[in-house]
Design a protein around this motif. Structure first.
Motif, PDB file in Angstrom:
ATOM      1  N   ILE A 174       0.644  -1.320   0.256  1.00 37.80           N
ATOM      2  CA  ILE A 174      -0.358  -0.286  -0.206  1.00 37.80           C
ATOM      3  C   ILE A 174       1.385   0.949   0.164  1.00 37.80           C
ATOM      4  CG2 ILE A 174      -1.661   1.186   1.483  1.00 37.80           C
ATOM      5  CD1 ILE A 174      -2.557  -1.071  -0.436  1.00 37.80           C
ATOM      6  N   GLY A 175       2.192   1.103   0.795  1.00 36.94           N
ATOM      7  CA  GLY A 175       2.817   2.330   0.567  1.00 36.94           C
ATOM      8  C   GLY A 175       3.393   2.180   2.055  1.00 36.94           C
ATOM      9  N   THR A 176       4.638   3.246   2.608  1.00 33.09           N
ATOM     10  CA  THR A 176       5.616   2.988   3.563  1.00 33.09           C
ATOM     11  C   THR A 176       5.410   4.048   4.468  1.00 33.09           C
ATOM     12  OG1 THR A 176       6.771   5.073   2.243  1.00 33.09           O
ATOM     13  CG2 THR A 176       7.374   2.683   1.638  1.00 33.09           C
ATOM     14  N   PHE A 177       5.406   3.573   5.426  1.00 31.09           N
ATOM     15  CA  PHE A 177       5.753   4.691   6.832  1.00 31.09           C
ATOM     16  C   PHE A 177       7.394   4.577   7.221  1.00 31.09           C
ATOM     17  CE2 PHE A 177       4.282   0.243   8.538  1.00 31.09           C
ATOM     18  CZ  PHE A 177       5.005   0.236   9.481  1.00 31.09           C
ATOM     19  N   LYS A 178       7.256   5.691   7.974  1.00 34.27           N
ATOM     20  CA  LYS A 178       8.846   5.503   8.925  1.00 34.27           C
ATOM     21  C   LYS A 178       9.205   5.082  10.562  1.00 34.27           C
ATOM     22  CE  LYS A 178      11.236   8.474   5.805  1.00 34.27           C
ATOM     23  NZ  LYS A 178      11.722   9.196   5.293  1.00 34.27           N
ATOM     24  N   ALA A 179       9.002   4.324  11.051  1.00 33.15           N
ATOM     25  CA  ALA A 179       9.550   4.441  12.711  1.00 33.15           C
ATOM     26  C   ALA A 179      10.291   4.697  13.845  1.00 33.15           C
ATOM     27  CB  ALA A 179       9.042   2.661  12.750  1.00 33.15           C
ATOM     28  N   LEU A 180      10.426   5.302  14.535  1.00 36.83           N
ATOM     29  CA  LEU A 180      11.281   5.463  15.665  1.00 36.83           C
ATOM     30  C   LEU A 180      11.056   4.556  17.022  1.00 36.83           C
ATOM     31  CD1 LEU A 180      11.901   9.187  14.943  1.00 36.83           C
ATOM     32  CD2 LEU A 180      13.653   7.681  14.958  1.00 36.83           C
ATOM     33  N   PRO A 181      12.181   3.462  16.660  1.00 40.87           N
ATOM     34  CA  PRO A 181      11.876   2.740  17.813  1.00 40.87           C
ATOM     35  C   PRO A 181      12.476   2.517  19.232  1.00 40.87           C
ATOM     36  CG  PRO A 181      12.454   1.401  16.063  1.00 40.87           C
ATOM     37  CD  PRO A 181      12.457   2.902  15.911  1.00 40.87           C
ATOM     38  N   PRO A 182      12.351   3.723  19.820  1.00 44.65           N
ATOM     39  CA  PRO A 182      12.922   4.043  20.998  1.00 44.65           C
ATOM     40  C   PRO A 182      12.783   2.814  21.889  1.00 44.65           C
ATOM     41  CG  PRO A 182      11.837   5.892  20.985  1.00 44.65           C
ATOM     42  CD  PRO A 182      11.194   4.861  20.001  1.00 44.65           C
ATOM     43  N   ASN A 183      13.854   2.221  22.235  1.00 54.00           N
ATOM     44  CA  ASN A 183      13.280   1.279  23.458  1.00 54.00           C
ATOM     45  C   ASN A 183      13.813   1.391  25.156  1.00 54.00           C
ATOM     46  OD1 ASN A 183      14.787  -1.506  23.533  1.00 54.00           O
ATOM     47  ND2 ASN A 183      14.344  -0.475  21.689  1.00 54.00           N
ATOM     48  N   PHE A 184      13.117   1.197  26.277  1.00 55.57           N
ATOM     49  CA  PHE A 184      13.479   1.316  27.654  1.00 55.57           C
ATOM     50  C   PHE A 184      13.996  -0.178  28.092  1.00 55.57           C
ATOM     51  CE2 PHE A 184      12.610   5.580  26.694  1.00 55.57           C
ATOM     52  CZ  PHE A 184      13.556   6.675  26.585  1.00 55.57           C
ATOM     53  N   THR A 185      14.953  -0.590  28.972  1.00 54.35           N
ATOM     54  CA  THR A 185      14.424  -1.655  29.426  1.00 54.35           C
ATOM     55  C   THR A 185      15.950  -1.962  30.383  1.00 54.35           C
ATOM     56  OG1 THR A 185      16.680  -2.670  27.902  1.00 54.35           O
ATOM     57  CG2 THR A 185      14.283  -3.683  27.611  1.00 54.35           C
ATOM     58  N   ILE A 186      15.441  -2.828  31.874  1.00 52.83           N
ATOM     59  CA  ILE A 186      16.392  -2.793  32.828  1.00 52.83           C
ATOM     60  C   ILE A 186      16.815  -4.448  32.701  1.00 52.83           C
ATOM     61  CG2 ILE A 186      16.110  -2.947  35.561  1.00 52.83           C
ATOM     62  CD1 ILE A 186      15.446  -0.097  34.343  1.00 52.83           C
ATOM     63  N   VAL A 187      17.360  -4.076  32.546  1.00 58.70           N
ATOM     64  CA  VAL A 187      18.698  -5.636  32.053  1.00 58.70           C
ATOM     65  C   VAL A 187      19.303  -6.307  33.731  1.00 58.70           C
ATOM     66  CG1 VAL A 187      20.530  -7.041  31.230  1.00 58.70           C
ATOM     67  CG2 VAL A 187      18.850  -4.871  30.699  1.00 58.70           C
ATOM     68  N   TYR A 188      19.166  -7.694  33.822  1.00 51.11           N
ATOM     69  CA  TYR A 188      19.849  -8.482  35.190  1.00 51.11           C
ATOM     70  C   TYR A 188      20.849  -9.276  34.397  1.00 51.11           C
ATOM     71  CZ  TYR A 188      20.180 -11.528  39.202  1.00 51.11           C
ATOM     72  OH  TYR A 188      20.562 -12.140  40.102  1.00 51.11           O
ATOM     73  N   ARG A 189      21.822  -9.105  35.343  1.00 52.91           N
ATOM     74  CA  ARG A 189      22.976  -9.996  35.191  1.00 52.91           C
ATOM     75  C   ARG A 189      23.559 -11.239  35.868  1.00 52.91           C
ATOM     76  NH1 ARG A 189      23.679  -5.322  31.129  1.00 52.91           N
ATOM     77  NH2 ARG A 189      24.630  -6.486  30.568  1.00 52.91           N
ATOM     78  N   PRO A 190      22.815 -12.480  35.982  1.00 54.82           N
ATOM     79  CA  PRO A 190      23.536 -13.101  37.497  1.00 54.82           C
ATOM     80  C   PRO A 190      24.593 -13.495  37.688  1.00 54.82           C
ATOM     81  CG  PRO A 190      22.370 -14.280  35.525  1.00 54.82           C
ATOM     82  CD  PRO A 190      21.923 -13.289  34.962  1.00 54.82           C
ATOM     83  N   TRP A 191      25.438 -13.014  36.661  1.00 58.93           N
ATOM     84  CA  TRP A 191      27.117 -13.758  36.989  1.00 58.93           C
ATOM     85  C   TRP A 191      27.884 -12.580  36.319  1.00 58.93           C
ATOM     86  CZ3 TRP A 191      23.726 -17.348  34.512  1.00 58.93           C
ATOM     87  CH2 TRP A 191      23.773 -18.046  35.155  1.00 58.93           C
ATOM     88  N   VAL A 192      28.138 -11.251  36.596  1.00 55.45           N
ATOM     89  CA  VAL A 192      29.291 -10.316  36.457  1.00 55.45           C
ATOM     90  C   VAL A 192      30.613 -10.469  36.212  1.00 55.45           C
ATOM     91  CG1 VAL A 192      27.173  -9.107  36.701  1.00 55.45           C
ATOM     92  CG2 VAL A 192      29.701  -9.364  38.661  1.00 55.45           C
ATOM     93  N   ASP A 213       3.155   7.086   3.369  1.00 55.86           N
ATOM     94  CA  ASP A 213       3.398   7.758   1.847  1.00 55.86           C
ATOM     95  C   ASP A 213       2.333   6.749   1.673  1.00 55.86           C
ATOM     96  OD1 ASP A 213       3.847   8.618  -0.431  1.00 55.86           O
ATOM     97  OD2 ASP A 213       5.660   7.578  -0.900  1.00 55.86           O
ATOM     98  N   VAL A 214       0.958   6.916   1.033  1.00 58.73           N
ATOM     99  CA  VAL A 214       0.857   6.546  -0.441  1.00 58.73           C
ATOM    100  C   VAL A 214       0.760   5.925  -1.253  1.00 58.73           C
ATOM    101  CG1 VAL A 214      -1.785   5.034  -0.745  1.00 58.73           C
ATOM    102  CG2 VAL A 214      -1.297   5.658   1.317  1.00 58.73           C
ATOM    103  N   ASN A 215       1.456   5.044  -1.665  1.00 59.01           N
ATOM    104  CA  ASN A 215       2.509   5.064  -3.439  1.00 59.01           C
ATOM    105  C   ASN A 215       1.653   3.742  -3.967  1.00 59.01           C
ATOM    106  OD1 ASN A 215       3.488   2.420  -2.447  1.00 59.01           O
ATOM    107  ND2 ASN A 215       5.793   3.882  -1.558  1.00 59.01           N
ATOM    108  N   ASN A 216       1.191   3.138  -3.712  1.00 59.96           N
ATOM    109  CA  ASN A 216       0.212   1.929  -4.380  1.00 59.96           C
ATOM    110  C   ASN A 216      -0.623   3.015  -5.371  1.00 59.96           C
ATOM    111  OD1 ASN A 216      -2.721   0.352  -5.513  1.00 59.96           O
ATOM    112  ND2 ASN A 216      -1.158  -0.820  -3.951  1.00 59.96           N
ATOM    113  N   GLU A 217      -0.280   2.099  -7.308  1.00 59.04           N
ATOM    114  CA  GLU A 217      -0.165   2.930  -7.631  1.00 59.04           C
ATOM    115  C   GLU A 217      -2.187   2.736  -8.304  1.00 59.04           C
ATOM    116  OE1 GLU A 217       1.420   0.800 -11.803  1.00 59.04           O
ATOM    117  OE2 GLU A 217       3.641   1.664 -11.475  1.00 59.04           O
TER     118      GLU A 217
END
Length: 309
Positions: A174-192, A213-217
């Protein structure tokens, strides 16, 4: 000069010299005493305290890390059937009044590969077992696509009375779009301190989309500029990965993030289609608005090189 005068002057000179020598001795003794007191009380001297900003900068400087590498976005979501509303003229004859679902149809998003980076900081007083991460990437340019029968079949082939409408298949993209996917996580490491450091994390992602943008002909045949609108919900993120230690505080990371728990509403408005067989007689086919509800599910695969500070 007489003898008494000269004797008096000599006596006065001796007194003056004695006073000067005594003063010099007192100054030397005072200086030595002061230096001795400074040495003896050196443990009691309080260094000036650092400001909050200086302490924060110093902590970040010695407790952060980053990694940069290849990021692949793979979409696994499903959607509801396509829904048509506000169809006019001949197109309206293909659907019941109001909204109408089209069987065996749906919508989807494309996949892409790009660069991705992660910035992390170890949380205080956790022995580097807990960290907060933010993953960023350049804007992702994704395809918005039709699925199932909608890819290669007409959305309204005939009217309810069986009269062919001449509406052609729209096609997959159908068309295209742009995405900004910022993501935040809390990470646990059992061994450091091990050579391989697995971790698990959880967080959130803002599904921010723009520049549609709908670019379908077929949809642009009349130059009516259909608009693609996508909602922007917050999704949940689950994370698994492992760091592989290298010399000089460097490491390689394999990371997988699952993104879900979100619904994206998609609408394409102002759809006017040219019918090769009927439009020369009856004009353009006004389909109105086509929409779908998408159960967003995606996986982000990342392989990257990093460094700790």
């Amino acid at each position: 000069m007489n003898q008494d005068t000269m004797s008096g002057r000599r006596a006065l000179g001796r007194r003056a010299a004695g006073v000067m020598l005594g003063a010099a001795g007192l100054l030397s003794a005072g200086s030595a005493l002061a230096q001795g007191q400074m040495r003896d009380g050196s443990d009691d001297i309080v260094e000036p305290e650092k400001g909050f900003l200086a302490e924060s900068f110093d902590y970040v400087k010695h407790n952060s890390y980053f990694r940069v590498g290849v990021l692949h976005f793979q979409y696994y979501g499903t959607s509801s059937r396509l829904t048509v509303e506000d169809a006019q003229g001949l197109a309206a004859q293909a659907f019941p009044p109001g909204e109408s679902e089209i069987p065996h149809t749906g919508s989807s998003a494309g996949n892409t590969t790009t660069l991705g980076g992660t910035i992390g900081i170890f949380l205080p007083k956790t022995g580097r077992h807990l960290a907060m991460e933010v993953t960023l990437a350049p804007p992702l340019k994704l395809d918005f696509e039709l699925a199932k029968n909608a890819e290669d079949e007409s959305l309204a082939p005939v009217t309810r009375n069986g009269i062919p409408t001449g509406v052609p298949p729209i096609g997959k993209s159908i068309g295209t779009f742009k995405a900004l996917p910022p993501n935040f996580t809390i990470v646990y490491r059992p061994w450091v301190d091990t050579l391989i450091q697995p971790y698990i994390g959880a967080g959130a992602m803002y599904l921010y989309t723009y520049d549609t943008d709908v670019n379908n002909e077929v949809l642009n045949a009349y130059g009516n500029e259909p608009q693609l609108n996508l909602t922007k919900p917050v999704a949940c993120v689950g994370q698994l990965g492992a760091d592989f230690k290298l010399p000089q505080n460097m490491f390689i990371t394999a990371d997988v993030k699952y993104v879900g728990c979100a619904t994206v509403e998609a609408k394409v408005n102002n759809i006017v289609i040219n019918s090769p067989t009927l439009s020369p007689t009856v004009g353009p086919i006004d389909v109105g608005t086509v929409s779908s509800s998408n159960d967003f599910k995606a996986v982000l695969y990342q392989l990257s090189f990093g460094m700790r500070f």
